[in-house]
Design an enzyme around this catalytic site. Structure first.
Site, PDB file in Angstrom:
ATOM      1  N   ASP A   1      -3.309  -5.433   1.534  1.00 56.85           N
ATOM      2  CA  ASP A   1      -3.379  -4.964   2.917  1.00 56.85           C
ATOM      3  C   ASP A   1      -3.740  -3.489   3.038  1.00 56.85           C
ATOM      4  O   ASP A   1      -3.285  -2.649   2.272  1.00 56.85           O
ATOM      5  CB  ASP A   1      -2.055  -5.199   3.644  1.00 56.85           C
ATOM      6  CG  ASP A   1      -2.182  -4.826   5.101  1.00 56.85           C
ATOM      7  OD1 ASP A   1      -3.061  -5.382   5.776  1.00 56.85           O
ATOM      8  OD2 ASP A   1      -1.440  -3.940   5.559  1.00 56.85           O
TER       9      ASP A   1
ATOM     10  N   ASP B   1       3.148  -5.288  11.765  1.00 57.10           N
ATOM     11  CA  ASP B   1       2.294  -4.304  11.083  1.00 57.10           C
ATOM     12  C   ASP B   1       2.845  -2.900  11.342  1.00 57.10           C
ATOM     13  O   ASP B   1       2.087  -1.942  11.500  1.00 57.10           O
ATOM     14  CB  ASP B   1       0.825  -4.422  11.519  1.00 57.10           C
ATOM     15  CG  ASP B   1      -0.132  -3.706  10.557  1.00 57.10           C
ATOM     16  OD1 ASP B   1       0.338  -3.170   9.535  1.00 57.10           O
ATOM     17  OD2 ASP B   1      -1.337  -3.687  10.845  1.00 57.10           O
TER      18      ASP B   1
ATOM     19  N   ASN C   1       0.828  -1.220   0.000  1.00 52.99           N
ATOM     20  CA  ASN C   1       0.000   0.000   0.000  1.00 52.99           C
ATOM     21  C   ASN C   1       0.860   1.267   0.000  1.00 52.99           C
ATOM     22  O   ASN C   1       0.718   2.156   0.823  1.00 52.99           O
ATOM     23  CB  ASN C   1      -1.024   0.006   1.138  1.00 52.99           C
ATOM     24  CG  ASN C   1      -0.403   0.003   2.526  1.00 52.99           C
ATOM     25  OD1 ASN C   1       0.752  -0.364   2.690  1.00 52.99           O
ATOM     26  ND2 ASN C   1      -1.168   0.423   3.521  1.00 52.99           N
TER      27      ASN C   1
HETATM   28  O1  DOR Z   1      -3.200  -0.133  11.319  1.00 51.22           O
HETATM   29  C1  DOR Z   1      -2.979  -0.333  10.139  1.00 51.22           C
HETATM   30  N1  DOR Z   1      -2.189   0.490   9.410  1.00 51.22           N
HETATM   31  N2  DOR Z   1      -3.562  -1.378   9.525  1.00 51.22           N
HETATM   32  C2  DOR Z   1      -3.503  -1.560   8.186  1.00 51.22           C
HETATM   33  O2  DOR Z   1      -4.048  -2.513   7.714  1.00 51.22           O
HETATM   34  C3  DOR Z   1      -2.790  -0.581   7.338  1.00 51.22           C
HETATM   35  C4  DOR Z   1      -1.755   0.132   8.115  1.00 51.22           C
HETATM   36  C5  DOR Z   1      -1.167   1.299   7.397  1.00 51.22           C
HETATM   37  O3  DOR Z   1      -0.803   1.180   6.224  1.00 51.22           O
HETATM   38  O4  DOR Z   1      -0.985   2.353   8.022  1.00 51.22           O
END
Ligand code: DOR
Length: 427
Positions: free
Chosen positions: A156, A309, A98
């Site tokens: 994601d 994450d 992403n």
């Molecule tokens: O907390 C999150 N942040 N969950 C996600 O799925 C994406 C991520 C982000 O890219 O900041």
């Protein structure tokens, strides 16, 4: 030659937990055993690190990070992200696609790999997107991205909502033997949600994301994948129900794996009281019974591994009202002390801790490492389980500080990170 002397060597790949020396030659492990180092000459060609009082373990691997390059380098970039990873004891990280633009093609995957090679340090194994632009409609050229170094696919940040698209994606990924990491969120059930749906969201007057928003997607995907048998992986699992579905699927011999974040093992929705944007994450922090279920599932193997994450956001995205804040917290540099806390509390054994940080993610991602057997690549983490330090701008390498542990004293830290026999981080 590099010799790590007199450490507590923990290698879950063969149930090994003893004081020993580890000898590294030509980028690979050449010997592990008590007194192994003493048999080699003491001269300048042999570098020695005194690891007494420390743990010497197969290097940690993170299957889920956000390094924000290309496109959002003000939050993090590959160089700062890899520095943070090395300081956190990681020898390899897997950035999610992403980015801006989304990593949905060979060119971006190649660019990320090339950048990481220039920077040096931990290995970088990207995920490519499942669908073009992660829009959930058209499948990407997965084979192209695999050839460029992608280890799996994921949209994601968003879920592949269309079951027909997801079914095709599983079939397509199966052809190329790619891991399919799903962000399990039914966006109809979570529309407008700022946090977990429960008593706390009601008392704060915030719209909540019910557990069902995660559970229905995990269940759907397990069903879709039953006859396909792709390498299906649940990203950042967070609910009691999702853990039960994965447990039952595994018991039936289905192809499913799962990862959990340190924050979902430690924090609940009560952290949101006070509208603390650092605790806004996706999926949201849940309730005590979910935290307990995550711990139990990690112990019994339902959940395979830890993934941070790591989601750096700047003050632009966090110094604002909760509804405007972006979800996510950094994680690469705090996982060791946080997980060691669970070891100290008896939730995880020392060997299981190393397994979920290294051996299991290597297996799930089919990545090199995860073992200290002779002949394996010399990817190792040396950690001091007693070192005290405070999370602050002075100690954190990530560009961002969006962590609920900011200002807190933690116990335990990586002292050396070794990748392919090279020491890429020393504290
Ligand atoms: O907390 C999150 N942040 N969950 C996600 O799925 C994406 C991520 C982000 O890219 O900041």
């Amino acid at each position: 030659m590099l010799i790590l002397e007199k450490g507590r060597v923990l290698d879950p790949s063969r149930g090994f937990d003893e004081e020993a020396d580890v000898v590294i030659e030509g980028g690979r492990i050449s010997e592990v055993g008590r007194g192994a180092g003493a048999r080699h000459p003491k001269n300048e060609a042999v570098r020695r690190i005194d690891a007494s009082g420390r743990w010497v373990v197969p290097g940690f691997i993170d299957l889920h990070v956000h390094l924000r390059e290309p496109g959002q380098e003000y939050k993090e970039d590959i160089a700062s992200g890899l520095r943070a990873a090395a300081a956190g004891g990681y020898v390899a990280v897997c950035p999610m696609p992403n980015t801006r633009p989304v990593n949905d093609n060979r060119a971006i995957t190649e660019q990320m790999r090339a950048r990481a090679k220039d920077v040096g340090g931990p290995r970088l194994h990207p995920f490519g997107a499942i669908t073009v632009g992660s829009k959930g409609e058209t499948l990407t050229e997965m084979a192209d991205m695999r050839d460029a170094g992608a280890i799996g696919v994921s949209d994601d940040g968003v879920c592949v909502m269309n079951a027909a698209v997801m079914r095709r994606a599983l079939e397509y990924a199966k052809t190329f033997d790619l891991l399919v990491s799903q962000h399990c969120e039914d966006h109809h059930l979570t529309a407008g949600a700022q946090m977990h749906e429960g008593h706390v969201s009601t008392s704060l007057g915030l719209r909540g994301w019910p557990r069902e928003g995660e559970d229905v997607i995990v269940a759907r995907d397990v069903i879709l994948n039953e006859r396909i048998g792709a390498r299906y992986h649940v990203a950042h699992i967070s609910t009691l129900g999702a853990a039960r579905i994965v447990r039952e699927a595994k018991a039936r011999g289905l192809s499913v794996t799962a990862e959990v974040t340190p924050h979902h093992l430690l924090l609940t929705d009560r952290e949101l009281i006070g509208y603390r944007t650092f605790c806004k994450v996706t999926p949201p922090l849940r309730e005590d019974e979910d935290v307990e279920a995550m711990r139990q599932a990690l112990r019994d193997g339902t959940i395979d591994c830890i993934a941070t994450d790591h989601a750096p956001h700047s003050s632009l995205e966090k110094d604002c009202e909760l509804s405007a804040a972006s979800p996510g917290m950094i994680g690469l540099e705090t996982t060791i002390p946080l997980l060691l806390g669970l070891v100290r509390d008896g939730v995880l054994s020392p060997l299981r801790f190393v397994e979920v940080m290294s051996t299991a993610p290597a297996r799930v991602g089919r990545l090199p490492g995860g073992s200290l057997r002779v002949g394996e690549p010399a990817d190792l983490t040396v950690l001091d389980p007693t070192l005290r330090w405070t999370v602050s701008r002075e100690t954190i390498r990530s560009k961002q500080l969006n962590s609920p542990w900011l200002g807190k004293e933690l116990v335990g830290a990586c002292t050396h990170t070794i990748v392919g026999g090279d020491v890429v981080f020393t504290r």
